[in-house]
Scaffold this active site. Structure first.
Site, PDB file in Angstrom:
ATOM      1  N   GLU A  45       0.869  -1.181   0.000  1.00  0.00           N
ATOM      2  CA  GLU A  45       0.000   0.000   0.000  1.00  0.00           C
ATOM      3  C   GLU A  45       0.902   1.224   0.000  1.00  0.00           C
ATOM      4  OE1 GLU A  45      -3.687  -0.066   2.102  1.00  0.00           O
ATOM      5  OE2 GLU A  45      -3.538   2.069   2.584  1.00  0.00           O
ATOM      6  N   ASP A  95      10.033   6.565   0.074  1.00  0.00           N
ATOM      7  CA  ASP A  95       9.190   7.030  -1.009  1.00  0.00           C
ATOM      8  C   ASP A  95       8.691   5.795  -1.780  1.00  0.00           C
ATOM      9  OD1 ASP A  95       9.109   9.765  -3.036  1.00  0.00           O
ATOM     10  OD2 ASP A  95       8.787   7.810  -3.949  1.00  0.00           O
ATOM     11  N   ASP A 117      -2.145  12.032  -3.442  1.00  0.00           N
ATOM     12  CA  ASP A 117      -2.276  13.502  -3.419  1.00  0.00           C
ATOM     13  C   ASP A 117      -2.746  13.974  -4.790  1.00  0.00           C
ATOM     14  OD1 ASP A 117      -1.452  13.930  -0.773  1.00  0.00           O
ATOM     15  OD2 ASP A 117       0.657  13.859  -1.336  1.00  0.00           O
ATOM     16  N   LYS A 121      -3.830  21.419  -9.861  1.00  0.00           N
ATOM     17  CA  LYS A 121      -3.445  22.398 -10.884  1.00  0.00           C
ATOM     18  C   LYS A 121      -2.738  21.691 -12.037  1.00  0.00           C
ATOM     19  CE  LYS A 121      -2.325  26.434  -8.067  1.00  0.00           C
ATOM     20  NZ  LYS A 121      -1.200  27.220  -7.596  1.00  0.00           N
ATOM     21  N   ASP A 153     -10.848  10.170  -5.306  1.00  0.00           N
ATOM     22  CA  ASP A 153     -12.130  10.876  -5.317  1.00  0.00           C
ATOM     23  C   ASP A 153     -12.055  12.100  -6.227  1.00  0.00           C
ATOM     24  OD1 ASP A 153     -10.405  11.494  -2.836  1.00  0.00           O
ATOM     25  OD2 ASP A 153     -11.547  13.339  -3.125  1.00  0.00           O
TER      26      ASP A 153
HETATM   27  C1  LIG Z   1      -4.198  12.345   0.272  1.00  0.00           C
HETATM   28  S1  LIG Z   1      -3.217  11.422   1.392  1.00  0.00           S
HETATM   29  C2  LIG Z   1      -4.136   9.860   1.475  1.00  0.00           C
HETATM   30  C3  LIG Z   1      -3.765   9.051   2.676  1.00  0.00           C
HETATM   31  C4  LIG Z   1      -4.474   7.687   2.780  1.00  0.00           C
HETATM   32  N1  LIG Z   1      -4.134   6.828   1.661  1.00  0.00           N
HETATM   33  C5  LIG Z   1      -5.975   7.834   2.852  1.00  0.00           C
HETATM   34  O1  LIG Z   1      -6.645   7.532   1.864  1.00  0.00           O
HETATM   35  O2  LIG Z   1      -6.464   8.242   3.927  1.00  0.00           O
HETATM   36  C6  LIG Z   1      -1.829  10.962   0.383  1.00  0.00           C
HETATM   37  C7  LIG Z   1      -0.716  10.308   1.178  1.00  0.00           C
HETATM   38  O3  LIG Z   1       0.328   9.909   0.273  1.00  0.00           O
HETATM   39  C8  LIG Z   1       1.571  10.188   0.893  1.00  0.00           C
HETATM   40  N2  LIG Z   1       2.573  10.310  -0.175  1.00  0.00           N
HETATM   41  C9  LIG Z   1       2.682  11.302  -1.080  1.00  0.00           C
HETATM   42  N3  LIG Z   1       3.702  11.059  -1.923  1.00  0.00           N
HETATM   43  C10 LIG Z   1       4.262   9.873  -1.542  1.00  0.00           C
HETATM   44  C11 LIG Z   1       5.349   9.082  -2.018  1.00  0.00           C
HETATM   45  N4  LIG Z   1       6.068   9.484  -3.080  1.00  0.00           N
HETATM   46  N5  LIG Z   1       5.635   7.930  -1.379  1.00  0.00           N
HETATM   47  C12 LIG Z   1       4.907   7.529  -0.297  1.00  0.00           C
HETATM   48  N6  LIG Z   1       3.861   8.246   0.195  1.00  0.00           N
HETATM   49  C13 LIG Z   1       3.540   9.382  -0.413  1.00  0.00           C
HETATM   50  C14 LIG Z   1       1.333  11.478   1.671  1.00  0.00           C
HETATM   51  O4  LIG Z   1       2.284  11.655   2.700  1.00  0.00           O
HETATM   52  C15 LIG Z   1      -0.084  11.236   2.210  1.00  0.00           C
HETATM   53  O5  LIG Z   1      -0.060  10.574   3.461  1.00  0.00           O
END
Ligand SMILES: C[S@@+](CC[C@H](N)C(=O)[O-])C[C@H]1O[C@@H](n2cnc3c(N)ncnc32)[C@H](O)[C@@H]1O
Length: 232
Positions: A45, A95, A117, A121, A153
């Site tokens: 995940e 990452d 994320d 934009k 979403d």
């Molecule tokens: C919008 S949040 C969604 C969190 C969770 N999956 C949820 O649905 O509640 C996106 C998550 O992806 C993580 N994230 C962003 N870029 C990432 C990367 N390159 N590798 C690992 N995690 C990442 C962020 O830190 C954040 O916790």
């Protein structure tokens, strides 16, 4: 391991952590080593957030092993708490792209990308996690018949993903969603091929709603469950 990618996140990678949380997250991350023999049913995940949904799935499926990654240390601290007592969960702050690069080919049964994320934009779309190279990295680690799920979403992110998967030689789209079929936003640019038949996709039976999914639902935004299956 040194990160090899700039990490773009719309959230922070850490806020002030309490001593307890810091200890929990450091212990969880330090505990992460790839076993010499990987579990036969491994699920990744990527971007687990608070990890509650992944921990609930791990609790319900002790025969599967769950490897969760997030760059947000505070989220990982919560995830470490959620996973306490589970021996089929490992967490890492690598990452997602670096984690994929550490894994052997054909070692993973399922990759889940829940609510990446959105980077809404247009000038930020290149920061989105789902990109052709990311999808190819997922295809490399997936076993033939293994599944990739991208859940979002954001209609525009859904079409961004659908358009890329539509052209991917190793990850054909398995299904999209009724919501995608009804969506007014169309894929744009070079990926703007017809999307083909779109079967209704409810959340899969094993799905547990995530924190972001619940927040989005409260704001009236429904989730798209996009599945691709690794070609054999
Ligand atoms: C919008 S949040 C969604 C969190 C969770 N999956 C949820 O649905 O509640 C996106 C998550 O992806 C993580 N994230 C962003 N870029 C990432 C990367 N390159 N590798 C690992 N995690 C990442 C962020 O830190 C954040 O916790």
């Amino acid at each position: 391991m040194q990160p090899t990618h700039p990490t773009f996140t719309t959230g922070r990678t850490s806020r002030r952590l309490s001593d307890d949380d810091k200890a929990a997250v450091l212990a969880a991350v330090a505990a992460f080593t790839l076993p010499a023999t990987l579990p036969p049913v491994l699920e990744l995940e990527l971007g687990i957030g608070n990890g509650a949904a992944m921990a609930a799935r791990a609790r319900a499926n002790p025969q599967r092993f769950y490897l969760g990654s997030d760059v947000y240390l505070n989220g990982l601290a919560q995830a470490a708490r959620a996973a306490q007592g589970l021996d089929n969960v490992a967490l890492t702050n690598l990452d997602a792209r670096d984690l994929l690069a550490t894994l052997p080919p054909s070692s993973v049964q399922r990759v889940v990308v829940p609510h990446p994320d959105p980077w809404p934009k247009a000038s930020h779309h290149k920061r989105r996690l789902v990109q052709p190279a990311f999808l190819s990295a997922c295809a490399r680690v997936l076993q033939p018949g293994g599944e990739l799920w991208v859940v979002t979403d954001w209609p525009d992110y859904a079409f961004h993903t659908l358009a890329m998967l539509y052209h991917h030689p190793l990850l054909p789209l398995h299904q999209t969603t009724e919501a995608a079929g009804r969506c007014k936003v169309k894929p744009a640019g070079a990926g703007a091929a017809p999307l083909g038949p779109q079967a209704l996709a409810q959340p899969p039976a094993w799905w547990v709603p995530t924190k972001y999914q619940q927040k989005a639902a409260a704001l009236g935004r429904e989730a798209w469950f996009i599945q691709a299956v690794r070609r054999g």
